[in-house]
Scaffold this motif. Sequence first.
Motif, PDB file in Angstrom:
ATOM      1  N   LEU A 185     -15.998  -2.390  -5.825  1.00 53.77           N
ATOM      2  CA  LEU A 185     -16.707  -3.202  -6.813  1.00 53.77           C
ATOM      3  C   LEU A 185     -15.841  -4.375  -7.257  1.00 53.77           C
ATOM      4  CD1 LEU A 185     -18.271  -0.270  -8.861  1.00 53.77           C
ATOM      5  CD2 LEU A 185     -19.127  -1.407  -6.803  1.00 53.77           C
ATOM      6  N   GLY A 186     -15.621  -5.278  -6.320  1.00 52.33           N
ATOM      7  CA  GLY A 186     -14.723  -6.401  -6.498  1.00 52.33           C
ATOM      8  C   GLY A 186     -13.978  -6.590  -5.191  1.00 52.33           C
ATOM      9  N   PRO A 187     -12.800  -7.194  -5.203  1.00 52.13           N
ATOM     10  CA  PRO A 187     -11.985  -7.239  -3.991  1.00 52.13           C
ATOM     11  C   PRO A 187     -11.699  -5.816  -3.506  1.00 52.13           C
ATOM     12  CG  PRO A 187     -11.117  -8.728  -5.660  1.00 52.13           C
ATOM     13  CD  PRO A 187     -12.180  -7.926  -6.327  1.00 52.13           C
ATOM     14  N   ILE A 188     -11.687  -5.615  -2.194  1.00 51.86           N
ATOM     15  CA  ILE A 188     -11.480  -4.283  -1.627  1.00 51.86           C
ATOM     16  C   ILE A 188     -10.031  -3.862  -1.835  1.00 51.86           C
ATOM     17  CG2 ILE A 188     -11.529  -2.914   0.492  1.00 51.86           C
ATOM     18  CD1 ILE A 188     -13.678  -4.829   1.504  1.00 51.86           C
ATOM     19  N   GLU A 189      -9.862  -2.688  -2.409  1.00 54.97           N
ATOM     20  CA  GLU A 189      -8.526  -2.127  -2.628  1.00 54.97           C
ATOM     21  C   GLU A 189      -8.521  -0.670  -2.197  1.00 54.97           C
ATOM     22  OE1 GLU A 189      -7.631  -2.644  -6.735  1.00 54.97           O
ATOM     23  OE2 GLU A 189      -7.434  -4.831  -6.605  1.00 54.97           O
ATOM     24  N   ALA A 190      -7.387  -0.215  -1.711  1.00 54.96           N
ATOM     25  CA  ALA A 190      -7.239   1.188  -1.327  1.00 54.96           C
ATOM     26  C   ALA A 190      -5.894   1.685  -1.812  1.00 54.96           C
ATOM     27  CB  ALA A 190      -7.353   1.346   0.185  1.00 54.96           C
ATOM     28  N   ALA A 191      -5.849   2.962  -2.142  1.00 59.34           N
ATOM     29  CA  ALA A 191      -4.598   3.584  -2.585  1.00 59.34           C
ATOM     30  C   ALA A 191      -4.533   4.990  -2.008  1.00 59.34           C
ATOM     31  CB  ALA A 191      -4.526   3.627  -4.109  1.00 59.34           C
ATOM     32  N   VAL A 192      -3.327   5.439  -1.755  1.00 64.86           N
ATOM     33  CA  VAL A 192      -3.090   6.793  -1.261  1.00 64.86           C
ATOM     34  C   VAL A 192      -2.080   7.445  -2.192  1.00 64.86           C
ATOM     35  CG1 VAL A 192      -2.300   8.214   0.667  1.00 64.86           C
ATOM     36  CG2 VAL A 192      -3.503   6.067   1.119  1.00 64.86           C
ATOM     37  N   GLY A 193      -2.503   8.517  -2.852  1.00 66.05           N
ATOM     38  CA  GLY A 193      -1.607   9.178  -3.794  1.00 66.05           C
ATOM     39  C   GLY A 193      -1.146   8.259  -4.904  1.00 66.05           C
TER      40      GLY A 193
END
Length: 248
Positions: A4-12
């Motif tokens: 919902l905005g710029p695509i972001e991803a995080a792991v842990g």
Amino acid sequence: MSLLGPIEAAVGGQPMAIGGQGRRALLAALAFNPGTVVGVNRLVEVIWDDHPPVTATTKLQGHVSALRRSLVRLGGPDAVNVLQTRPPGYLLCARLTSTDLARFDELTHRAAGARLPDGAAARVAALSAALRLWRGDTCVDARSAGVAVLAASLDERRWRAMEDLAEAQLVLGDHNSVIDAMEPLVRQWPYRERAWEHLIEAHMRRGDIASALATHERLCQILAGDLGVKPGQRINRLVNIIRAAGQR
């Protein structure tokens, strides 16, 4: 993962570098429906629109491998299971993936269960939390034509949630918040009659009959000039009430 905005991803809890437009489009297409297989042909279409290279399938496999390396780098060997190969394509494991879109859906579903007028406060709380999840236009940094179609459906759900929130705020007497939200919405999307209705009613409930009627006149001019139509029955009934109140 955030859509919902710029695509972001995080792991842990650690931000993950996604890469360029191709990988962003790939990840977005999979993240819209975690647990659902998206076929290779569909992913090629999403990434390259109508002009895929001859080596599109090989390049797609390269994008998948690069994303898996990033997942493992941050999350360890088991993180490779987040992005799975499932004929005829790939999927994100629903058990291992969480998205802001899923949270938005959860909150709007909760709001829908809060009946007006008694549930107005609960609806306002749920929808306010849902709308705070937005950080800008959906997937704004991966605007292939395929992603844009998916994103447009989410933007519509956002505007509808704003209108639902305004309806509940009117019940609670929070007229200023309704005006602050609906005014920019009708400027951006001038054919949303429900937003206009809430805006007109908010002015009326504040006791500002002149602004309510002026807002209605703006709507009439826009609809007549652009579409050759008049406002619907709900707005007509509301304006009749306003005019009657102004004559007292």
